[in-house]
Design an enzyme around this catalytic site. Structure first.
Site, mmCIF file in Angstrom:
data_model
loop_
_atom_site.group_PDB
_atom_site.id
_atom_site.type_symbol
_atom_site.label_atom_id
_atom_site.label_comp_id
_atom_site.label_asym_id
_atom_site.label_seq_id
_atom_site.Cartn_x
_atom_site.Cartn_y
_atom_site.Cartn_z
ATOM 1 N N LYS A 135 -44.182 9.482 31.432
ATOM 2 C CA LYS A 135 -43.187 9.416 32.510
ATOM 3 C C LYS A 135 -43.919 9.693 33.818
ATOM 4 O O LYS A 135 -43.910 10.813 34.346
ATOM 5 C CB LYS A 135 -42.060 10.413 32.262
ATOM 6 C CG LYS A 135 -40.828 10.206 33.137
ATOM 7 C CD LYS A 135 -39.712 11.139 32.715
ATOM 8 C CE LYS A 135 -38.499 11.016 33.627
ATOM 9 N NZ LYS A 135 -37.782 9.745 33.453
ATOM 10 N N ALA A 136 -44.606 8.677 34.298
ATOM 11 C CA ALA A 136 -45.477 8.798 35.463
ATOM 12 C C ALA A 136 -44.815 8.193 36.693
ATOM 13 O O ALA A 136 -44.111 7.183 36.601
ATOM 14 C CB ALA A 136 -46.805 8.097 35.196
#
Length: 308
Positions: free
Chosen positions: A160-161
């Site tokens: 989850k960048a």
């Protein structure tokens, strides 16, 4: 932002600072290269106290994301969990949306980020229904996006960048500009992937389908809740690649996510899905989900983290 948020305090690297003083340097690595990973999770007010839902699972994913991007977190899982707890308690929130973020700070502007410090911050804010107040019952209108999700071995979809969400912004803005609430992206092979910030489920003839990891999806925490509840209800779940055309002939379609919760999709590309509103399986899953969130049943899976 809600005016109440600006009166709150943000946890930054082990101490609380006023909201308006929670700043970083403009030349920080994260500003120029998107070098951060984050989580979004909710604290709910229940009759037996406020609870951060699936806190440990979210922080585990946060640290997994950091590891994928070679970002050695300066705090342990238990320390970040405690910091999330303290952020809610210090601000006196009964309910809130929590945003922990691990990012590369100020040192150098080379693409190689390893000389930059890894820092952690946690903010809490008041955030209502992500896709609209009526969306949970009435559903939302969606379009298939012209933007695809990342191909395998380009950027890791399981992390989850922040950088992944540049793609999400294009999906969301395109949908909104064309009069839709949300976009639904395909993967690089043309199969159904996910929304700009949500996983998707499809119901057809009593069976529930959802795209697998190889379709460039984030493994959502709410997605996992739905899979768990489907097993409880003995409803068949099929994780398989989903062709685009299957979307249009679905009996029911819905998004899941920590922000979106469980939101029905009533149309795709102006084609009505099922009855054009929330279907019976979607409603049944919503009822079970909110029963659990509201503390109206036993915490069978240990998903609650109550603020004490």
């Amino acid at each position: 932002m809600d005016a109440r948020d600006e009166k709150s305090r943000v946890w930054m690297n082990g101490k609380f600072v006023p909201w308006k003083e929670a700043n970083i340097h403009i030349m920080s690595h994260v500003v120029h290269y998107g070098s951060s990973v984050f989580e979004g999770l909710r604290c709910y007010e229940t009759p037996i106290g406020s609870t951060i839902f699936r806190l440990r699972d979210h922080i585990r994913r946060l640290l997994d994301s950091a590891k994928i991007y070679r970002m050695p977190a300066p705090y342990s899982m238990d320390e970040i969990i405690q910091a999330c707890h303290d952020t809610i308690k210090v601000n006196g929130f009964k309910s809130a949306y929590l945003r922990p973020v691990i990012y590369r700070g100020y040192h150098s502007l080379g693409v190689d980020p390893r000389s930059c410090p890894v820092e952690v911050a946690i903010g809490a804010l008041n955030w209502g229904k992500y896709l609209g107040d009526d969306a949970l019952a009435e559903g939302v209108d969606v379009r298939i996006s012209s933007w695809q999700r990342m191909a395998a071995n380009t950027m890791p979809a399981m992390a989850k960048a922040a950088s992944n969400y540049m793609n999400s912004q294009l999906i969301k803005m395109e949908a909104n500009a064309d009069g839709y609430v949300e976009g639904l992206a395909l993967d690089s092979n043309g199969f159904v992937s996910e929304g700009s910030g949500e996983n998707v489920f499809l119901v057809r003839d009593g069976k529930v389908y959802t795209p697998p990891t190889c379709s460039s999806i984030l493994l959502g925490i709410t997605r996992d809740c739905i899979i768990t509840f489907l097993r409880e209800m003995n409803l068949p779940l099929i994780e398989a690649v989903i062709p685009r055309e299957m979307i249009y002939i679905a009996d029911e379609l819905f998004f899941t996510g920590s922000a979106a919760e469980i939101t029905p999709i009533r149309s795709v590309d102006r084609e009505t899905i099922g009855s054009g509103r929330r279907g019976p399986i979607t409603e049944k899953l919503q009822n079970r989900f909110f029963e659990y969130l509201n503390g109206e049943c036993e915490d069978t899976y240990g998903w609650h983290h109550y603020i004490r």
